[in-house]
Design a protein around this motif. Sequence first.
Motif, short mmCIF file in Angstrom:
data_model
loop_
_atom_site.label_atom_id
_atom_site.label_comp_id
_atom_site.label_asym_id
_atom_site.label_seq_id
_atom_site.Cartn_x
_atom_site.Cartn_y
_atom_site.Cartn_z
N ALA A 272 0.83 -1.21 0.00
CA ALA A 272 0.00 0.00 0.00
C ALA A 272 0.86 1.26 0.00
O ALA A 272 0.55 2.24 -0.70
CB ALA A 272 -0.94 -0.02 1.20
N VAL A 273 1.96 1.26 0.74
CA VAL A 273 2.86 2.42 0.76
C VAL A 273 3.52 2.59 -0.59
O VAL A 273 3.61 3.72 -1.12
CB VAL A 273 3.91 2.26 1.89
CG1 VAL A 273 5.04 3.29 1.74
CG2 VAL A 273 3.25 2.40 3.25
N ILE A 274 3.99 1.52 -1.20
CA ILE A 274 4.63 1.61 -2.52
C ILE A 274 3.63 2.13 -3.55
O ILE A 274 3.95 3.00 -4.37
CB ILE A 274 5.20 0.24 -2.93
CG1 ILE A 274 6.41 -0.11 -2.06
CG2 ILE A 274 5.57 0.21 -4.41
CD1 ILE A 274 6.90 -1.53 -2.21
N ALA A 275 2.40 1.62 -3.51
CA ALA A 275 1.37 2.08 -4.45
C ALA A 275 1.05 3.56 -4.25
O ALA A 275 0.77 4.28 -5.20
CB ALA A 275 0.11 1.24 -4.30
N ALA A 276 1.08 4.01 -2.99
CA ALA A 276 0.78 5.42 -2.72
C ALA A 276 1.90 6.33 -3.18
O ALA A 276 1.66 7.47 -3.59
CB ALA A 276 0.53 5.62 -1.22
N LEU A 277 3.14 5.87 -3.16
CA LEU A 277 4.28 6.68 -3.53
C LEU A 277 4.56 6.66 -5.03
O LEU A 277 5.25 7.54 -5.54
CB LEU A 277 5.54 6.22 -2.78
CG LEU A 277 5.49 6.39 -1.26
CD1 LEU A 277 6.74 5.82 -0.62
CD2 LEU A 277 5.29 7.85 -0.89
#
Length: 141
Positions: free
Chosen positions: A135-140
């Motif tokens: 989720a963090v990678i997708a948000a960044l």
Amino acid sequence: MSVRIDPRLLADAREIVIAPDAPRAVTERDFNLPVALHAGFFGLFIAYLGVMWIGFGNPDLAIPMAIFLFFTAAFYVVPALWATMAGPSETRAMPLDKLLGSGIDTLTGRTGGGAAVAQVLVLPVLIFLWGVAVAVIAALV
């Protein structure tokens, strides 16, 4: 090899006997683990689904998420019902403080309580952390 034996020959030899009545075995259905570990396991999978919903929240994903929640809940509710199906049992699930204090016997020997908790919860924790990372990678990106 196996050879078919005529039942009449067996009856003539009087080798067929009626099985004796045996007492019904008591079956433990609680896996001898504290309820808190089962709840933690379930909670971490639900938290993973929550992270996925927050990270990839889209109205088009509502039905797949509902299906995921349904099956995840079923994977925990069905065994919980199974554990109580036979009626009241003579055994109770081990309390968490007893597990942490005295440990548990496994097929590979005695395991301390902390090690047993780590063994049970390592996979759900890793899946949850993987979901957070995705989720963090997708948000960044």
